[in-house]
Design an enzyme around this catalytic site. Structure first.
Site, PDB file in Angstrom:
ATOM      1  CB  SER A 146       3.362   5.444  39.277  1.00 48.59           C
ATOM      2  OG  SER A 146       4.232   4.479  39.785  1.00 48.59           O
ATOM      3  CG  ASP A 300       6.947   1.960  37.558  1.00 48.29           C
ATOM      4  OD1 ASP A 300       8.113   2.186  37.172  1.00 48.29           O
ATOM      5  OD2 ASP A 300       6.422   2.605  38.479  1.00 48.29           O
ATOM      6  CG  ASP A 302       7.215   6.521  36.822  1.00 46.31           C
ATOM      7  OD1 ASP A 302       6.779   5.374  37.040  1.00 46.31           O
ATOM      8  OD2 ASP A 302       7.424   7.343  37.733  1.00 46.31           O
ATOM      9  CG  ASP A 304       8.991   5.402  40.028  1.00 40.58           C
ATOM     10  OD1 ASP A 304       8.369   4.462  39.488  1.00 40.58           O
ATOM     11  OD2 ASP A 304       8.430   6.267  40.722  1.00 40.58           O
TER      12      ASP A 304
END
Length: 572
Positions: A146, A300, A302, A304
């Protein structure tokens, strides 16, 4: 699992096939580092596992990847041949080792005869969730840490519903992991062999288009062409989908922060690739000033989580909190759906127990029920699945204060791509009315009250740190404060025992939520604070929320409550 770090150290240091890179890392460790890397297995919980890269069972490396994947493989095998055939979708972000770890997972699954669908290139977490559902796979793996710093990586597991695994399933995987005596000797298969046996398939662009079509289907208003956007993927996966998603929905003026466009594991232009932090927006703000952008967006690594910056009345860019972005999204969607006559009577909004109460006030105004869940988007996804199967409620929106939002339930995790398209649409809507998103936020505060929230974390690394975190939480549980800055504590919600206790009446009631090591304290004036140890990092988090009649009153009240609670922590 009982582990002595010196025994584990010897096992690893004498392993003949250990890579030269890991051997070098081991040789350079001082004794305290050795103990921390080898004294336990990297913990796998409902958020998966996350840790620093390096050698040892308490670090992220190919052997810990193989071990957790072998545990997942056993879990899948227990669910029969059909589960093995349906297989696992694997995606990864731009971090050190991510692509290698994804392949190691596929090679480990292949050794168990389990099919893998591996993305050819890095992709966002929400697309992984979507792909699990769309391909009817039995599980999903996302290699990501993350928004953690560059020395971290992680591993998240998704179930067949596209949501992160619930606690019961995660516990089964941990049980199987604990049965593995030596992760260094786990069997894997060769990639070419797996491809020839059709146990690995590579996926990519075709799936992108299907996902983007679903995102486009969320649009409520299409007159958005005049909005000017600056977007930064912060060296992560967002660049693969975000620009196209915005273009597909009619946005024509999109500027990408060039220095942060390309994926890279070092995140070289930021101290941390976290869109919750102001420093991550420095370049985007520079671009915004140069282009006169209405809206700045950041994701961020990834993709999400979504960060948003908007102009205030002085023309300066300010960062919205996750609670503020969530409130703006919720209000925009509910008001537009009501106006268009497409808001069902049985609508529900989902939020976590540490998310602002402003969302509840907005939802109530539109006749929409609010349901609280534990922290972690898997709990929101669980509720969506429950309502879908029962047909009792219609999901409208789910969010958490940590910059995670979900609009369309074709994904079952937070989705920055969906959220970016919708907050941009909201900004375009306000611009047509000669207003900014900031004007819209002030309208919400004037209508519902000035809600303010804050978060403070204490990071305590290593074996002693974990014990200290446990001590802090237990101290508040066993000796709770009865007042904070002169205001009585009215209720205590202990999510571990599942009990809500009214201190003023001594009455207790059960709470219908899974057990979790979280405490929440409600003051008589509606202020609250909560304590939660992180499930993926060596942190204990303190959340705060207040509501007052004016912005200054709210700021002052928040400051007082926060200082008082932190002072209590320092005395422990």
């Amino acid at each position: 699992m009982n582990m002595t770090w010196k025994t584990e150290w010897t096992k690893w240091s004498t392993h003949s096939e250990l890579s030269s890179k890991l051997k070098k890392q081991m040789n350079e460790m001082i004794e305290s580092e050795r103990e921390d890397a080898f004294y336990k297995q990297l913990e796998f919980g409902t958020g998966g596992m996350r840790g620093e890269l390096g050698a040892g069972p308490n670090r992220m490396n190919i052997y810990t990847i193989r071990k957790v994947t072998a545990g997942l493989a056993k879990y899948i095998e227990e669910n029969g041949t059909e589960a093995k055939k349906r297989g696992v979708v694997i995606a990864y972000d731009s971090r050190h080792g991510s692509a290698e770890f994804a392949l190691e997972a596929a090679k480990t699954l292949g050794a168990h005869g389990i099919k893998s669908y591996v993305f050819q290139e890095l992709r966002p977490t929400p697309e992984l969730s979507f792909a699990v559902r769309y391909l009817r796979a039995y599980a999903g793996i996302m290699i990501t840490a993350s928004h953690n710093p560059s020395e971290y990586n992680g591993y998240k597991v998704y179930g067949e519903d596209g949501a992160q695994l619930p606690p019961a399933a995660a516990d089964v995987i941990v049980t199987h992991m604990n049965e593995i005596e030596n992760e260094l000797l786990l069997e894997i298969k060769d990639e070419r062999e797996l491809l020839s046996q059709n146990l690995v398939s590579y996926i990519g662009e075709n799936l992108d288009q299907v996902y983007l079509d679903y995102v486009k289907g969320l649009q409520l208003n299409k007159d958005v062409a005049n909005l000017h956007i600056v977007y930064t993927p912060l060296h992560g996966t967002g660049q693969t989908l975000m620009p196209q998603a915005l273009q597909n929905t009619g946005f024509q003026h999109i500027t990408i922060v060039d220095e942060q466009r390309n994926p890279g594991p070092h995140f070289s232009t930021v101290a941390s690739p976290n869109p919750e932090e102001a420093q991550a927006f420095q370049l985007a703000i520079k671009y915004g000033k140069e282009t006169g952008a209405d809206l700045l967006l950041a994701t961020d690594p990834d993709a999400d989580r979504l960060g948003v910056a908007i102009r205030n009345n002085n023309g300066e860019y300010i960062l919205l909190t996750g609670n503020q972005t969530g409130a703006l999204l919720l209000y925009y969607m509910l008001s537009q759906k009501q106006e268009k006559g497409i808001l069902p009577d049985n609508s529900v909004m989902l939020k976590t127990i540490v998310t602002s109460e402003l969302g509840r006030a907005i939802a109530e105004d539109y006749g929409v029920q609010t349901v609280d869940t534990l922290t972690g988007f898997k709990y929101i996804a669980e509720k969506i699945d429950e309502y879908k199967k029962k047909g009792t409620k219609t999901f409208q929106f789910g969010y958490e204060e940590s910059y995670g939002y979900l609009i369309g339930d074709f994904v079952r995790d937070k989705d920055a791509v969906q959220a970016a398209v919708m907050i941009a649409e909201a900004a375009a809507y306000y611009k047509q009315k000669r207003m900014t998103l900031y004007d819209g936020l002030i309208e919400l505060y004037e209508k519902y009250g000035y809600y303010k929230e804050s978060l403070t974390s204490f990071t305590l690394k290593g074996k002693d740190g974990a014990e200290q975190i446990s001590h802090i939480v237990n101290k508040f549980r066993e000796h709770p404060p009865t007042e904070i800055v002169g205001v009585a504590v009215e209720k205590i919600e202990d999510y571990q025992s599942g009990k809500r206790t009214n201190l003023l009446t001594a009455q207790q009631e059960r709470m219908d939520l899974p057990s979790s090591n979280v405490l929440k304290f409600w003051l008589q004036d509606g202020s609250w604070f909560a304590i939660r140890p992180s499930g993926t990092e060596p942190k204990v988090k303190f959340y705060f929320g207040v509501r007052q009649g004016t912005e200054n009153e709210s700021k002052e009240r928040l400051k007082e409550v926060k200082a008082s609670v932190i002072n209590l922590v320092k005395k422990i």
